[in-house]
Scaffold this motif. Structure first.
Motif, PDB file in Angstrom:
ATOM      1  N   ASP A  60       1.251   4.166  -3.003  1.00  0.00           N
ATOM      2  CA  ASP A  60       1.029   5.599  -2.772  1.00  0.00           C
ATOM      3  C   ASP A  60       2.254   6.414  -3.178  1.00  0.00           C
ATOM      4  O   ASP A  60       2.135   7.492  -3.788  1.00  0.00           O
ATOM      5  CB  ASP A  60       0.696   5.851  -1.304  1.00  0.00           C
TER       6      ASP A  60
ATOM      7  N   PRO B 265      -0.381  -0.933   8.048  1.00  0.00           N
ATOM      8  CA  PRO B 265      -1.096  -0.850   6.771  1.00  0.00           C
ATOM      9  C   PRO B 265      -2.605  -0.944   6.984  1.00  0.00           C
ATOM     10  O   PRO B 265      -3.070  -1.477   7.999  1.00  0.00           O
ATOM     11  CB  PRO B 265      -0.580  -2.064   5.991  1.00  0.00           C
TER      12      PRO B 265
ATOM     13  N   GLU C 102       0.809  -1.220   0.000  1.00  0.00           N
ATOM     14  CA  GLU C 102       0.000   0.000   0.000  1.00  0.00           C
ATOM     15  C   GLU C 102       0.843   1.271   0.000  1.00  0.00           C
ATOM     16  O   GLU C 102       0.595   2.208  -0.775  1.00  0.00           O
ATOM     17  CB  GLU C 102      -0.924  -0.003   1.228  1.00  0.00           C
TER      18      GLU C 102
ATOM     19  N   PHE D 143      -8.338   2.544  -4.342  1.00  0.00           N
ATOM     20  CA  PHE D 143      -7.425   1.837  -3.447  1.00  0.00           C
ATOM     21  C   PHE D 143      -6.539   0.897  -4.243  1.00  0.00           C
ATOM     22  O   PHE D 143      -6.945   0.374  -5.279  1.00  0.00           O
ATOM     23  CB  PHE D 143      -8.197   1.052  -2.382  1.00  0.00           C
ATOM     24  N   GLY D 144      -5.324   0.664  -3.729  1.00  0.00           N
ATOM     25  CA  GLY D 144      -4.378  -0.180  -4.450  1.00  0.00           C
ATOM     26  C   GLY D 144      -4.020   0.455  -5.788  1.00  0.00           C
ATOM     27  O   GLY D 144      -3.892   1.677  -5.900  1.00  0.00           O
TER      28      GLY D 144
END
Length: 235
Positions: free
Chosen positions: A38, A220, A34, A60-61
């Motif tokens: 980012d 995470p 993660e 997300f991801g």
């Protein structure tokens, strides 16, 4: 050699660039790096080809990199949970190389083992085999698949020692070891870093020879992709 970096941005500094081939570990949202995803988004690197089992979900991801239009091509086996992926693909804005899941795993494993190509029966007689070499072995037809050797591999592990020896946790092991072995440069995000020698040799899932950079991410998010709840009887 110090493999520990202070944060994900520092771990990617100097090794990610426009137009690269990257591989990202994980299965669905399980075992995805993660913090590194980012940091890759924040790096601004674009025109990326990304190898991954899937493309995350909206927001997300790897879905974050789709939103910023940093990915131009995906090499994946499952993309069914991402509406933005679907929109970009159907609009002709995103290239897709659909790859059977087992073949994708073997293409990465072969890349890590120095095997340039292999033959498999999977995909014979389908669009997967179009334009590829076919060969007969013992009366059966096989299709040749080329190995994958990404410029950079982004991996999630549970624990690392300071030499880069890795432990994965349960199903988060998924594609991560194969991704790590295949990459020319491997960056690993871990929840715990211990002293070299603290991991028993029999508990090392991937030796540190494959790992170039490590970043600590102790907390995470570990988002659940699909939550299923059983209703209490009589409720």
């Amino acid at each position: 050699m110090n493999k520990i970096y202070p944060d994900a941005a520092a771990a990617l500094k100097g090794i990610v660039a426009d137009g690269q081939l990257l591989a990202v570990g994980g299965f669905g949202l399980c075992g995805i790096p993660e913090a590194l995803i980012d940091a890759l988004r924040d790096s601004g690197a674009k025109d990326l080809t990304v190898i991954s089992n899937n493309a995350g979900v909206d927001g997300f991801g790897l879905g974050k990199l789709l939103e910023t239009r940093q990915i131009t091509k995906m090499i994946a086996s499952y993309v069914g949970e991402n509406k933005e992926f679907e929109r970009q693909y159907l609009a002709g804005e995103l290239q897709l190389e659909f790859t059977p899941q087992g073949t994708l795993a073997e293409k990465l494993r072969a890349g890590g083992a120095g095997i340039p190509a292999f033959f498999t029966k999977t995909g014979v007689g389908t669009q997967v085999a179009e334009g590829k070499e076919l060969r007969e072995f013992d009366g059966e037809t096989y299709v040749m698949e080329h190995a994958l050797v990404p410029d950079v591999a982004l991996v999630k592990a549970h624990r690392a020692d300071k030499s880069g020896n890795l432990q994965f946790r349960l199903t988060a092991r998924n594609f991560n070891p194969a991704v790590a072995m295949a990459g020319k440069i491997c960056v690993v995000e871990v929840e715990e870093i211990v002293e070299t020698g603290a991991i028993e040799p029999d508990q090392v899932h991937l030796p540190g020879i494959y790992v170039h950079r490590i970043v600590h991410n102790a907390n995470p998010e570990k988002r659940i992709e699909k939550r299923t709840i059983t209703e209490k009887a009589g409720a």
